[in-house]
Scaffold this active site. Sequence first.
Site, mmCIF file in Angstrom:
data_model
loop_
_atom_site.group_PDB
_atom_site.id
_atom_site.type_symbol
_atom_site.label_atom_id
_atom_site.label_comp_id
_atom_site.label_asym_id
_atom_site.label_seq_id
_atom_site.Cartn_x
_atom_site.Cartn_y
_atom_site.Cartn_z
ATOM 1 N N GLY A 135 9.252 -3.980 -55.045
ATOM 2 C CA GLY A 135 9.873 -3.628 -56.315
ATOM 3 C C GLY A 135 11.327 -3.267 -56.110
ATOM 4 O O GLY A 135 11.972 -3.759 -55.182
ATOM 5 N N SER A 136 11.821 -2.376 -56.950
ATOM 6 C CA SER A 136 13.259 -2.097 -56.955
ATOM 7 C C SER A 136 13.637 -1.037 -55.920
ATOM 8 O O SER A 136 12.794 -0.255 -55.462
ATOM 9 C CB SER A 136 13.666 -1.620 -58.348
ATOM 10 O OG SER A 136 13.017 -0.400 -58.624
ATOM 11 N N GLU B 243 9.414 -3.606 -49.796
ATOM 12 C CA GLU B 243 10.093 -4.896 -50.015
ATOM 13 C C GLU B 243 10.907 -4.739 -51.286
ATOM 14 O O GLU B 243 10.361 -4.737 -52.387
ATOM 15 C CB GLU B 243 9.070 -6.025 -50.178
ATOM 16 C CG GLU B 243 8.261 -6.335 -48.931
ATOM 17 C CD GLU B 243 9.090 -6.991 -47.832
ATOM 18 O OE1 GLU B 243 10.237 -7.404 -48.097
ATOM 19 O OE2 GLU B 243 8.598 -7.077 -46.705
ATOM 20 N N CYS C 152 13.803 -11.837 -55.775
ATOM 21 C CA CYS C 152 14.533 -10.885 -54.925
ATOM 22 C C CYS C 152 15.514 -11.621 -54.024
ATOM 23 O O CYS C 152 16.621 -11.143 -53.801
ATOM 24 C CB CYS C 152 13.549 -10.047 -54.112
ATOM 25 S SG CYS C 152 12.333 -11.045 -53.240
ATOM 26 N N THR D 49 12.943 2.732 -57.056
ATOM 27 C CA THR D 49 11.527 3.112 -56.927
ATOM 28 C C THR D 49 11.141 3.199 -55.456
ATOM 29 O O THR D 49 10.399 4.095 -55.045
ATOM 30 C CB THR D 49 10.623 2.106 -57.669
ATOM 31 O OG1 THR D 49 11.092 1.965 -59.004
ATOM 32 C CG2 THR D 49 9.186 2.572 -57.695
ATOM 33 N N GLY D 50 11.666 2.299 -54.632
ATOM 34 C CA GLY D 50 11.382 2.339 -53.201
ATOM 35 C C GLY D 50 11.789 3.671 -52.589
ATOM 36 O O GLY D 50 11.070 4.250 -51.767
#
Length: 470
Positions: free
Chosen positions: A220-221, A242, A276, A224-225
């Site tokens: 995800g983004s 990722e 991505c 958020t990571g």
Amino acid sequence: MDTTFSHLIDGELIAGRQHFDVVNPATGAPFARCPDATREDLERAMAAAARAFAGDWSRDEALRRRTLVHMSEVLGAAADEIGRLVCMEQGKPLAAAVGEVKGAAQILRVYADEPIPRDVLREDTKARVTLVRKPLGVVAAITPWNYPVATLVMKLGPALLTGNTVVAKPSPFTPLSSLALGAALRAAIPAAVVNVLGGSDEVGAWMTAHPAVRKISFTGSVPTGKKIMRAAADDLKRVTLELGGNDPAIVLPDVDPAKVAPRLFWGAFTNSGQVCVAIKRLYVHEDVFRPVVSALIELARQVKVGDGLEPDTQLGPINNGPQFGRVQELVEDARRAGGRSRWAARRSGPPATSSRRPSSPAWARACALSTRSSSAPRSPVIPYRDLDDALAQANRTHYGLGGSVWTGNVARGEELAQRLECGTAWVNQHMTISAKVPFGGMKWSGLGRENGKWGIEEFCELQVVNAART
Ligand code: NAD
């Protein structure tokens, strides 16, 4: 089409107690309802996954390999049905959506045969030292909306092969294909080994804080990571992240513009640019700048943008309101920096709302921008004269997912590619990913790797078995 979707918990399809709408981005209209997991649903799923881990599953490798083969067959057979859901909730053309599911079935088949590494570090008259890989336990698999099925299966394959159990949560923008996948695979997987919950971002946060979870595998983004890494810290949960990219492509003067332009175009605009590892910045040597830009503009003009269910659609809509807003910002930003947009993003229907879901279909026509200002942070096509300077600009970012060099001299391309600070550096291509080749990001683009033996290691703990020969 069946519009009832359920969680998969402990081998049972469980109806939701609360729901949210799922919007088809091509129409802007809700077309199905997704169950929104409660704390109680999550507790049941976690308890079931922990119980399943303690049973035969984590010890019986042959069972796991058989299960992966069976899962691959079942998913392949359901590809048309699940692919249609991907098309409707994500927006990509139907053929690409079905292709995503078929590709996911192949990924499971690959993992069914992948070896789990085992090393003998010493073997002599005094001792035998063996390095074994042990599963971690319950894995929280959290996925985004751009490739909902592929990103989930890239986690399921290695997690299950190595003996972990999984609680998965897809993006609230594209939850239905993952719930349908869970329902289809239910008969192929021992009960509770895989649990799939529909849910909001909040459910993701509950998962990452849950004491049963030993590993968080997240795609995800970047923001958020970072939250997930913080959430994992107290309990030292293992994480694989990722995250997003800002991939550069550097085009050398020795290319044939007509030949490279279509590959550059699709490197940037596949899945309407919602990848991505899409090319996000294009550095083109000034000797070939004009012909490359002209060819890109022509391709942007010709490409068919529309509803993914229409047979001739090549690019679907932007998936959601916030993402469409980001695209508009990029275009405005480049224009402000002196760029010329030759084929601008546009929206049909009423203007965007700030809500997470679009109130109208959000179409963005592929947009070729050219700019003379190389300092603009988000200018997609930037001319350069000095290669060292272009490489320095390409690396001047927190991101480090992918990058590419385009040249008639492949050996030189391979050398230059190694100067790019990114997890995958391509030459004369962009975006090719394989289940056997490690994938992941440097810098803010991630932590750890997916795919191949490197991805398998991410779902294991190393254990040394050190035996003295008596
Ligand atoms: P996102 O971070 O908003 O959401 C991803 C998932 O995380 C969703 O399931 C969401 O519900 C969940 N989530 C949100 N907040 C959470 C929290 N606090 N704790 C736990 N889970 C939470 O990302 P997105 O917008 O859905 O996805 C797009 C992003 O994913 C882009 O940045 C794209 O580049 C990236 N991406 C990366 C890869 C890769 O392999 N590197 C692949 C595909 C997409």
